[in-house]
Design a protein around this motif. Structure first.
Motif, PDB file in Angstrom:
ATOM      1  N   VAL A   1       0.853  -1.203   0.000  1.00 34.80           N
ATOM      2  CA  VAL A   1       0.000   0.000   0.000  1.00 34.80           C
ATOM      3  C   VAL A   1       0.881   1.243   0.000  1.00 34.80           C
ATOM      4  O   VAL A   1       0.660   2.181  -0.776  1.00 34.80           O
ATOM      5  CB  VAL A   1      -0.963  -0.001   1.206  1.00 34.80           C
ATOM      6  CG1 VAL A   1      -1.636   1.365   1.364  1.00 34.80           C
ATOM      7  CG2 VAL A   1      -2.001  -1.098   1.061  1.00 34.80           C
ATOM      8  N   TYR A   2       1.885   1.255   0.858  1.00 33.27           N
ATOM      9  CA  TYR A   2       2.807   2.395   0.912  1.00 33.27           C
ATOM     10  C   TYR A   2       3.566   2.539  -0.404  1.00 33.27           C
ATOM     11  O   TYR A   2       3.707   3.651  -0.932  1.00 33.27           O
ATOM     12  CB  TYR A   2       3.774   2.227   2.093  1.00 33.27           C
ATOM     13  CG  TYR A   2       4.734   3.371   2.239  1.00 33.27           C
ATOM     14  CD1 TYR A   2       4.298   4.631   2.665  1.00 33.27           C
ATOM     15  CD2 TYR A   2       6.082   3.215   1.946  1.00 33.27           C
ATOM     16  CE1 TYR A   2       5.168   5.693   2.784  1.00 33.27           C
ATOM     17  CE2 TYR A   2       6.973   4.274   2.068  1.00 33.27           C
ATOM     18  CZ  TYR A   2       6.512   5.508   2.489  1.00 33.27           C
ATOM     19  OH  TYR A   2       7.391   6.559   2.603  1.00 33.27           O
TER      20      TYR A   2
ATOM     21  N   LEU B   1       2.505   5.711  -7.431  1.00 27.27           N
ATOM     22  CA  LEU B   1       1.406   6.372  -8.144  1.00 27.27           C
ATOM     23  C   LEU B   1       1.496   7.887  -8.017  1.00 27.27           C
ATOM     24  O   LEU B   1       1.212   8.608  -8.973  1.00 27.27           O
ATOM     25  CB  LEU B   1       0.061   5.858  -7.626  1.00 27.27           C
ATOM     26  CG  LEU B   1      -0.271   4.425  -8.025  1.00 27.27           C
ATOM     27  CD1 LEU B   1      -1.384   3.867  -7.153  1.00 27.27           C
ATOM     28  CD2 LEU B   1      -0.651   4.354  -9.506  1.00 27.27           C
ATOM     29  N   SER B   2       1.903   8.391  -6.868  1.00 22.61           N
ATOM     30  CA  SER B   2       2.058   9.835  -6.683  1.00 22.61           C
ATOM     31  C   SER B   2       3.186  10.391  -7.537  1.00 22.61           C
ATOM     32  O   SER B   2       3.091  11.488  -8.077  1.00 22.61           O
ATOM     33  CB  SER B   2       2.335  10.151  -5.210  1.00 22.61           C
ATOM     34  OG  SER B   2       1.263   9.746  -4.413  1.00 22.61           O
TER      35      SER B   2
ATOM     36  N   ALA C   1       2.582   1.506  -3.356  1.00 20.07           N
ATOM     37  CA  ALA C   1       1.630   1.975  -4.367  1.00 20.07           C
ATOM     38  C   ALA C   1       1.434   3.480  -4.268  1.00 20.07           C
ATOM     39  O   ALA C   1       1.414   4.190  -5.280  1.00 20.07           O
ATOM     40  CB  ALA C   1       0.298   1.237  -4.216  1.00 20.07           C
ATOM     41  N   TRP C   2       1.283   3.980  -3.057  1.00 20.01           N
ATOM     42  CA  TRP C   2       1.097   5.418  -2.857  1.00 20.01           C
ATOM     43  C   TRP C   2       2.311   6.192  -3.379  1.00 20.01           C
ATOM     44  O   TRP C   2       2.160   7.173  -4.110  1.00 20.01           O
ATOM     45  CB  TRP C   2       0.861   5.727  -1.379  1.00 20.01           C
ATOM     46  CG  TRP C   2       0.745   7.195  -1.128  1.00 20.01           C
ATOM     47  CD1 TRP C   2       1.696   8.047  -0.646  1.00 20.01           C
ATOM     48  CD2 TRP C   2      -0.399   8.015  -1.414  1.00 20.01           C
ATOM     49  NE1 TRP C   2       1.216   9.330  -0.601  1.00 20.01           N
ATOM     50  CE2 TRP C   2      -0.060   9.343  -1.064  1.00 20.01           C
ATOM     51  CE3 TRP C   2      -1.655   7.737  -1.928  1.00 20.01           C
ATOM     52  CZ2 TRP C   2      -0.956  10.392  -1.216  1.00 20.01           C
ATOM     53  CZ3 TRP C   2      -2.554   8.788  -2.068  1.00 20.01           C
ATOM     54  CH2 TRP C   2      -2.198  10.087  -1.720  1.00 20.01           C
TER      55      TRP C   2
ATOM     56  N   THR D   1      -8.536   2.343 -14.548  1.00 24.11           N
ATOM     57  CA  THR D   1      -8.097   1.052 -14.016  1.00 24.11           C
ATOM     58  C   THR D   1      -8.726  -0.107 -14.781  1.00 24.11           C
ATOM     59  O   THR D   1      -9.913  -0.078 -15.094  1.00 24.11           O
ATOM     60  CB  THR D   1      -8.461   0.925 -12.523  1.00 24.11           C
ATOM     61  OG1 THR D   1      -9.863   1.151 -12.385  1.00 24.11           O
ATOM     62  CG2 THR D   1      -7.688   1.924 -11.677  1.00 24.11           C
TER      63      THR D   1
ATOM     64  N   ILE E   1      -6.806   0.190  -6.366  1.00 15.71           N
ATOM     65  CA  ILE E   1      -7.652   1.037  -5.513  1.00 15.71           C
ATOM     66  C   ILE E   1      -7.087   2.453  -5.432  1.00 15.71           C
ATOM     67  O   ILE E   1      -7.798   3.437  -5.672  1.00 15.71           O
ATOM     68  CB  ILE E   1      -7.813   0.409  -4.114  1.00 15.71           C
ATOM     69  CG1 ILE E   1      -8.646  -0.872  -4.217  1.00 15.71           C
ATOM     70  CG2 ILE E   1      -8.449   1.407  -3.141  1.00 15.71           C
ATOM     71  CD1 ILE E   1      -8.712  -1.677  -2.927  1.00 15.71           C
ATOM     72  N   LEU E   2      -5.801   2.568  -5.119  1.00 14.02           N
ATOM     73  CA  LEU E   2      -5.205   3.901  -5.008  1.00 14.02           C
ATOM     74  C   LEU E   2      -5.146   4.603  -6.364  1.00 14.02           C
ATOM     75  O   LEU E   2      -5.338   5.818  -6.439  1.00 14.02           O
ATOM     76  CB  LEU E   2      -3.811   3.807  -4.391  1.00 14.02           C
ATOM     77  CG  LEU E   2      -3.806   3.470  -2.898  1.00 14.02           C
ATOM     78  CD1 LEU E   2      -2.381   3.251  -2.394  1.00 14.02           C
ATOM     79  CD2 LEU E   2      -4.492   4.564  -2.098  1.00 14.02           C
TER      80      LEU E   2
ATOM     81  N   LEU F   1      -8.504   6.147  -6.948  1.00 19.18           N
ATOM     82  CA  LEU F   1      -8.708   7.292  -6.061  1.00 19.18           C
ATOM     83  C   LEU F   1      -7.882   8.506  -6.479  1.00 19.18           C
ATOM     84  O   LEU F   1      -8.276   9.644  -6.230  1.00 19.18           O
ATOM     85  CB  LEU F   1      -8.383   6.909  -4.614  1.00 19.18           C
ATOM     86  CG  LEU F   1      -9.312   5.855  -3.994  1.00 19.18           C
ATOM     87  CD1 LEU F   1      -8.822   5.462  -2.609  1.00 19.18           C
ATOM     88  CD2 LEU F   1     -10.755   6.339  -3.942  1.00 19.18           C
ATOM     89  N   LEU F   2      -6.747   8.252  -7.157  1.00 19.19           N
ATOM     90  CA  LEU F   2      -5.888   9.348  -7.623  1.00 19.19           C
ATOM     91  C   LEU F   2      -6.217   9.790  -9.047  1.00 19.19           C
ATOM     92  O   LEU F   2      -5.546  10.651  -9.603  1.00 19.19           O
ATOM     93  CB  LEU F   2      -4.417   8.924  -7.521  1.00 19.19           C
ATOM     94  CG  LEU F   2      -3.899   8.750  -6.087  1.00 19.19           C
ATOM     95  CD1 LEU F   2      -2.502   8.134  -6.084  1.00 19.19           C
ATOM     96  CD2 LEU F   2      -3.895  10.093  -5.355  1.00 19.19           C
TER      97      LEU F   2
ATOM     98  N   PRO G   1      -3.863  -3.032  -3.906  1.00 18.72           N
ATOM     99  CA  PRO G   1      -3.582  -1.656  -3.469  1.00 18.72           C
ATOM    100  C   PRO G   1      -3.299  -0.712  -4.630  1.00 18.72           C
ATOM    101  O   PRO G   1      -3.678   0.467  -4.570  1.00 18.72           O
ATOM    102  CB  PRO G   1      -2.367  -1.805  -2.546  1.00 18.72           C
ATOM    103  CG  PRO G   1      -1.768  -3.118  -2.872  1.00 18.72           C
ATOM    104  CD  PRO G   1      -2.887  -3.974  -3.364  1.00 18.72           C
TER     105      PRO G   1
END
Length: 147
Positions: A65-66, A72-73, A68-69, A102, A93-94, A97-98, A90
């Motif tokens: 998850v971390y 993706l950022s 991916a964040w 998908t 989903i992220l 949301l960003l 993850p």
């Protein structure tokens, strides 16, 4: 178009390799697990190595998850595609949301029920592709690609 390709090793990685005619003409980023095969095959590609195993490993889920964040950022892909498995959740989903599009391509081995990864990511998918009419009947929004 900037495309992120997310998949586990083995059959999921091979399924993504089979999509070469699609992704070869796009700027791309790979997310997969480190192995001799992925290291060799993706030698000239931009690759991020995810944490494995993902099935029922809470620590690696949190790490992914971390990861991916962060990715993706930093990369801001237009489209995130996955052929599975757990590592995809993850990232899909992220990504949604960003603001990325998908896509999940279900394994050909799934005939009557979606994989756990697909079921978890389903609310965050723009497109779900399946290979079997039985599966499309159960999930009417899925698009049939056959095999």
């Amino acid at each position: 178009m900037k495309v992120m390709l997310v998949c586990s090793t083995g059959g999921h990685f091979q399924a993504m390799q089979n999509l070469y005619p699609f992704w070869r003409n796009h700027q791309r980023i790979w997310v997969t697990f480190y192995s001799e095969n992925t290291k060799t095959t993706l030698n000239a590609e931009t690759v991020y190595w995810a944490w494995s195993p993902t099935n029922r490993n809470l620590v690696n889920l949190i790490r992914n998850v971390y990861l991916a964040w962060q990715i993706l950022s930093q990369e801001t892909p237009h489209l995130v595609i996955s052929t599975g498995a757990g590592v995809a959740v993850p990232f899909l989903i992220l990504a949604k949301l960003l603001g990325s599009q998908t896509v999940f391509i279900e394994s050909i081995t799934r005939v009557r029920q979606l994989s756990l990864s697909a079921r978890l990511a389903l609310p965050f998918l723009d497109t779900l592709y399946v290979h079997w009419p039985q599966l499309q009947a159960r999930y009417p929004k899925a698009e049939m690609i056959g095999f």
